[in-house]
Design a protein around this motif. Sequence first.
Motif, PDB file in Angstrom:
ATOM      1  N   THR A   1       2.986  13.134  -6.215  1.00 41.23           N
ATOM      2  CA  THR A   1       3.586  14.163  -7.071  1.00 41.23           C
ATOM      3  C   THR A   1       3.902  15.423  -6.260  1.00 41.23           C
ATOM      4  N   GLY A   2       3.786  15.340  -4.949  1.00 42.26           N
ATOM      5  CA  GLY A   2       4.098  16.472  -4.086  1.00 42.26           C
ATOM      6  C   GLY A   2       2.936  17.439  -3.946  1.00 42.26           C
ATOM      7  N   PRO A   3       3.107  18.541  -3.202  1.00 44.99           N
ATOM      8  CA  PRO A   3       4.360  19.043  -2.636  1.00 44.99           C
ATOM      9  C   PRO A   3       4.931  18.226  -1.468  1.00 44.99           C
ATOM     10  N   PHE A   4       4.142  17.385  -0.820  1.00 45.58           N
ATOM     11  CA  PHE A   4       4.726  16.607   0.267  1.00 45.58           C
ATOM     12  C   PHE A   4       5.760  15.646  -0.319  1.00 45.58           C
ATOM     13  N   SER A   5       6.883  15.512   0.384  1.00 43.01           N
ATOM     14  CA  SER A   5       7.930  14.588  -0.072  1.00 43.01           C
ATOM     15  C   SER A   5       7.456  13.144   0.138  1.00 43.01           C
ATOM     16  N   ASP A   6       8.121  12.218  -0.551  1.00 43.37           N
ATOM     17  CA  ASP A   6       7.783  10.800  -0.381  1.00 43.37           C
ATOM     18  C   ASP A   6       7.954  10.371   1.076  1.00 43.37           C
ATOM     19  N   ASP A   7       9.012  10.876   1.711  1.00 44.60           N
ATOM     20  CA  ASP A   7       9.257  10.514   3.122  1.00 44.60           C
ATOM     21  C   ASP A   7       8.105  10.978   4.018  1.00 44.60           C
ATOM     22  N   THR A   8       7.641  12.204   3.768  1.00 48.06           N
ATOM     23  CA  THR A   8       6.531  12.723   4.584  1.00 48.06           C
ATOM     24  C   THR A   8       5.274  11.896   4.348  1.00 48.06           C
ATOM     25  N   ILE A   9       5.018  11.571   3.093  1.00 46.65           N
ATOM     26  CA  ILE A   9       3.827  10.762   2.774  1.00 46.65           C
ATOM     27  C   ILE A   9       3.925   9.394   3.457  1.00 46.65           C
ATOM     28  N   ARG A  10       5.107   8.793   3.382  1.00 48.09           N
ATOM     29  CA  ARG A  10       5.337   7.514   4.049  1.00 48.09           C
ATOM     30  C   ARG A  10       5.035   7.634   5.551  1.00 48.09           C
TER      31      ARG A  10
ATOM     32  N   MET B   1       0.836  -1.213   0.000  1.00 45.46           N
ATOM     33  CA  MET B   1       0.000   0.000   0.000  1.00 45.46           C
ATOM     34  C   MET B   1       0.863   1.253   0.000  1.00 45.46           C
ATOM     35  N   LEU B   2       1.915   1.233   0.831  1.00 42.02           N
ATOM     36  CA  LEU B   2       2.814   2.396   0.910  1.00 42.02           C
ATOM     37  C   LEU B   2       3.479   2.648  -0.444  1.00 42.02           C
ATOM     38  N   ASP B   3       3.976   1.574  -1.064  1.00 37.37           N
ATOM     39  CA  ASP B   3       4.655   1.715  -2.364  1.00 37.37           C
ATOM     40  C   ASP B   3       3.720   2.324  -3.400  1.00 37.37           C
ATOM     41  N   LEU B   4       2.494   1.870  -3.383  1.00 41.42           N
ATOM     42  CA  LEU B   4       1.499   2.348  -4.346  1.00 41.42           C
ATOM     43  C   LEU B   4       1.253   3.845  -4.167  1.00 41.42           C
ATOM     44  N   VAL B   5       1.153   4.252  -2.914  1.00 45.84           N
ATOM     45  CA  VAL B   5       0.866   5.651  -2.606  1.00 45.84           C
ATOM     46  C   VAL B   5       2.066   6.532  -2.962  1.00 45.84           C
TER      47      VAL B   5
END
Lengths: 95, 95
Positions: free
Chosen positions: A63-72, A54-58
């Motif tokens: 596409t931001g502005p939140f970074s991938d790390d923040t989304i994770r 699920m995390l990988d999919l999200v």
Amino acid sequence: MSKQRFDELRKQLDEVNLEILAVLNSRAQLVQEIGLLKTGKGTERFDPIREKEMLDLVVQANTGPFSDDTIRHLFKQIFQASLGLQEEEKKSLLI
Amino acid sequence: MSKQRFDELRKQLDEVNLEILAVLNSRAQLVQEIGLLKTGKGTERFDPIREKEMLDLVVQANTGPFSDDTIRHLFKQIFQASLGLQEEEKKSLLI
């Protein structure tokens, strides 16, 4: 920039907050339903492989502005809260 | 319950995750815009009164299944991530 624009953005922020609330609770409902199905099957609630999937999919869709790390980070918090919800549900069924 | 229903719920969960992602990033965009306006005015980015106001509004609208405490926790995480985003923005403007 005018105070008017500022107030407008704040209003939009309140609306977006309510949208986030609604979609978080929609997710919680789904997780509850999945939890009930799992109870019937005796399957473990926490599934690290599915969580990673699920995390990988999200993150892939981010596409931001939140970074991938923040989304994770945010999604891990949401997953954790959802598990907590399933635990409560389980307890209430056992009583 | 059938495997089919289970797969259907999982698919719905993936869709809801993407909705959450979209609305989180919409919020991030708004916060960036507000941050830029604040830069021009020299106003502090972190506003505890406004934050409390936003939290109260969201909790007031909460009908579950997530508890008010969980919603509070998740939104605090979102607020914190948003502040982090404004900090990055500020740095990039100063360079």
